[in-house]
Write a protein that holds these residues in place. Structure first.
Motif, PDB file in Angstrom:
ATOM      1  N   HIS A   1       0.839  -1.196   0.000  1.00 35.79           N
ATOM      2  CA  HIS A   1       0.000   0.000   0.000  1.00 35.79           C
ATOM      3  C   HIS A   1       0.876   1.249   0.000  1.00 35.79           C
ATOM      4  O   HIS A   1       1.901   1.312   0.676  1.00 35.79           O
TER       5      HIS A   1
ATOM      6  N   ASP B   1       5.549   2.048   7.509  1.00 33.77           N
ATOM      7  CA  ASP B   1       4.155   1.811   7.108  1.00 33.77           C
ATOM      8  C   ASP B   1       3.734   2.860   6.088  1.00 33.77           C
ATOM      9  O   ASP B   1       3.145   3.840   6.450  1.00 33.77           O
ATOM     10  N   ASN B   2       4.018   2.770   4.839  1.00 34.51           N
ATOM     11  CA  ASN B   2       4.608   1.665   4.150  1.00 34.51           C
ATOM     12  C   ASN B   2       5.451   2.179   2.986  1.00 34.51           C
ATOM     13  O   ASN B   2       5.358   1.680   1.865  1.00 34.51           O
TER      14      ASN B   2
ATOM     15  N   GLU C   1      -4.951   1.325   2.290  1.00 34.62           N
ATOM     16  CA  GLU C   1      -4.922   0.451   3.466  1.00 34.62           C
ATOM     17  C   GLU C   1      -5.156   1.262   4.734  1.00 34.62           C
ATOM     18  O   GLU C   1      -5.746   0.774   5.688  1.00 34.62           O
ATOM     19  N   ASP C   2      -4.688   2.509   4.734  1.00 35.08           N
ATOM     20  CA  ASP C   2      -4.813   3.335   5.931  1.00 35.08           C
ATOM     21  C   ASP C   2      -5.904   4.404   5.822  1.00 35.08           C
ATOM     22  O   ASP C   2      -5.911   5.378   6.564  1.00 35.08           O
TER      23      ASP C   2
ATOM     24  N   ASP D   1       4.389  -5.145   3.741  1.00 30.08           N
ATOM     25  CA  ASP D   1       3.924  -4.057   4.606  1.00 30.08           C
ATOM     26  C   ASP D   1       4.668  -4.151   5.934  1.00 30.08           C
ATOM     27  O   ASP D   1       4.605  -5.163   6.614  1.00 30.08           O
TER      28      ASP D   1
HETATM   29 ZN    ZN Z   1       0.516  -0.675   6.441  1.00 20.79          ZN
END
Ligand code: ZN
Length: 405
Positions: free
Chosen positions: A230, A242-243, A274-275, A303
């Motif tokens: 991601h 991240d990430n 993803e976030d 990730d």
């Molecule tokens: Zn992540």
């Protein structure tokens, strides 16, 4: 392979993403710069690149205020909340039963204690959504409350290292809201009985767009290996481990694969969301591959790699023997160790469609939960050699998988 060269490239990609661009939250200008950059690098190395898009909103937060009488309280805007200025009395609830019964019409509801112990899943999140969360969301939105305040403690499992954590983090949720620490919450309960409170939430949902970046090579799409990472980050963090590191692995792979002429299709998927509360990039990937998931012989998700002082870790899910033996052969001669199963990442997309998956993250995933989504997730904590090692190992695996078919 020239490790020094790739190490420099890894540093270049990560400093571009984390320092030059910074936050890469879906819908934000930084997010757009990051997807442009990934597409440019993949094209540079001969990948066919598509950037399928989706609608979203960029959320701006200018802060929240809560005042009761002469006292003011430290509150934070619920991520993605709509704004507003509200004067109303509070109705407090610590359990679902209390939430069902407290006076609702025209009130600001205040959730604390047990009912506020873990972050609520966004109301339209379909993969995992406990009945209890659905019920709480329903009661909040439909009983006549006009805003919501919450007090929370720590909960790294669902909310990363932030304290207090936002109980509600949902752009589809319709009441304006803010959150505070459990100790501010106690203070609020003590002074707010019967009093009118003033809540100002100065936020804006700005319509925007985002896209995935999908690079492909190799003509045989009936045999496809997808490497996914991601590309988005949360607000308020450079999103290094991240990430940015996972994204850098994709970009290093694009370069390592520049001379690839196998038939097996290699797909590099920088997914965007993803976030973000609604995972728009993941949902789009599902949609676009709905009838094509059976082509995927392995889905690899990266990730959380590159955390200094801790090894990267891989784990296999539903892999047939020939795939898992290829994985073992390649990873046994790398410094990436076999780790615990981990189900929270984007490899869920493959598993959900009954495809074999390989996840690569850190052995220190529990420690990372305290760092993720905070300003401490910065390039200083990255081991660049490990980032290169992960890319090299995945490259070896791709070559091995393409050769045996
Ligand atoms: Zn992540």
């Amino acid at each position: 392979m020239d490790r020094l060269h790739y190490r420099e490239r890894a540093e270049r990609h990560i400093s571009k993403l984390c320092l030059e661009i910074g936050e890469r939250c879906v819908g934000s200008p930084g997010n757009k710069k990051a997807t442009d950059y990934a597409a440019k690098v993949m094209r540079e190395f001969g990948f066919q690149v598509e950037t399928p898009g989706f609608d979203c909103f960029d959320w701006e937060d200018r802060g929240s205020e809560l005042i009761v009488g002469n006292e003011s309280f430290r509150v934070l805007s619920n991520p993605y909340t709509s704004g507003g200025e509200i004067r109303a009395p509070l109705s407090a609830a610590a359990t679902i039963e209390e939430l069902e019964q407290v006076e609702a019409n025209g009130k600001i509801v205040f959730l604390y204690g047990q009912i506020a112990a873990e972050q609520l899943m966004p109301k339209n999140f379909t993969f995992y959504n406990p009945d209890e969360h659905r019920r709480i969301n329903e009661l909040l939105e439909n009983r006549g409350f006009i805003a919501v305040l919450t007090a929370t403690s720590r909960n790294p499992e669902t909310a990363g290292g932030v304290y207090p954590f936002p109980l509600i983090e949902d752009g589809d949720f319709n009441l304006p809201g803010a959150y505070m620490t459990d100790s501010e919450g106690e203070r609020l309960l003590a002074v707010s009985q019967g009093e009118e409170v003033f809540l100002k939430i100065d936020t804006e949902r700005k319509p925007s767009e985002g896209c995935n970046v999908i690079g492909r090579r190799g003509e045989n799409q009936a045999e496809r290996v997808t490497v996914m990472a991601h590309i988005d980050s949360k607000q308020g963090t450079p999103g290094a481990i991240d990430n940015a590191t996972g994204t850098a692995v994709l970009l290093l792979l694009a370069e390592m694969m520049a001379g690839y002429n196998g038939r097996m299709m290699v797909e590099l998927a920088a997914v965007n969301g993803e976030d973000y509360y609604s995972n728009p990039g993941e949902m789009l990937y599902l949609e676009e591959n709905r009838d094509r998931f059976d082509q995927i012989i392995l889905g690899i998700n990266i990730d959380g790699v590159g955390y200094r002082c801790f090894s990267a870790a891989y784990s296999c899910y539903d892999c047939p023997d020939e795939v898992s033996s290829a994985v073992r052969k390649v990873f046994d001669s790398s410094s990436v160790v076999e780790g615990e199963p981990w189900y929270q990442g984007d490899h869920g997309l493959f598993l959900y469609n009954n495809r074999p998956a390989l996840a690569i993250t850190s052995t220190a995933i529990q420690d990372l939960l305290d760092i993720a989504h905070t300003p401490d997730d910065k390039p200083e904590i990255i081991d660049y050699d490990q980032v290169v090692e992960v890319a090299r190992t995945v490259y070896e695996l791709l070559i091995r998988l393409s050769g045996r078919r």
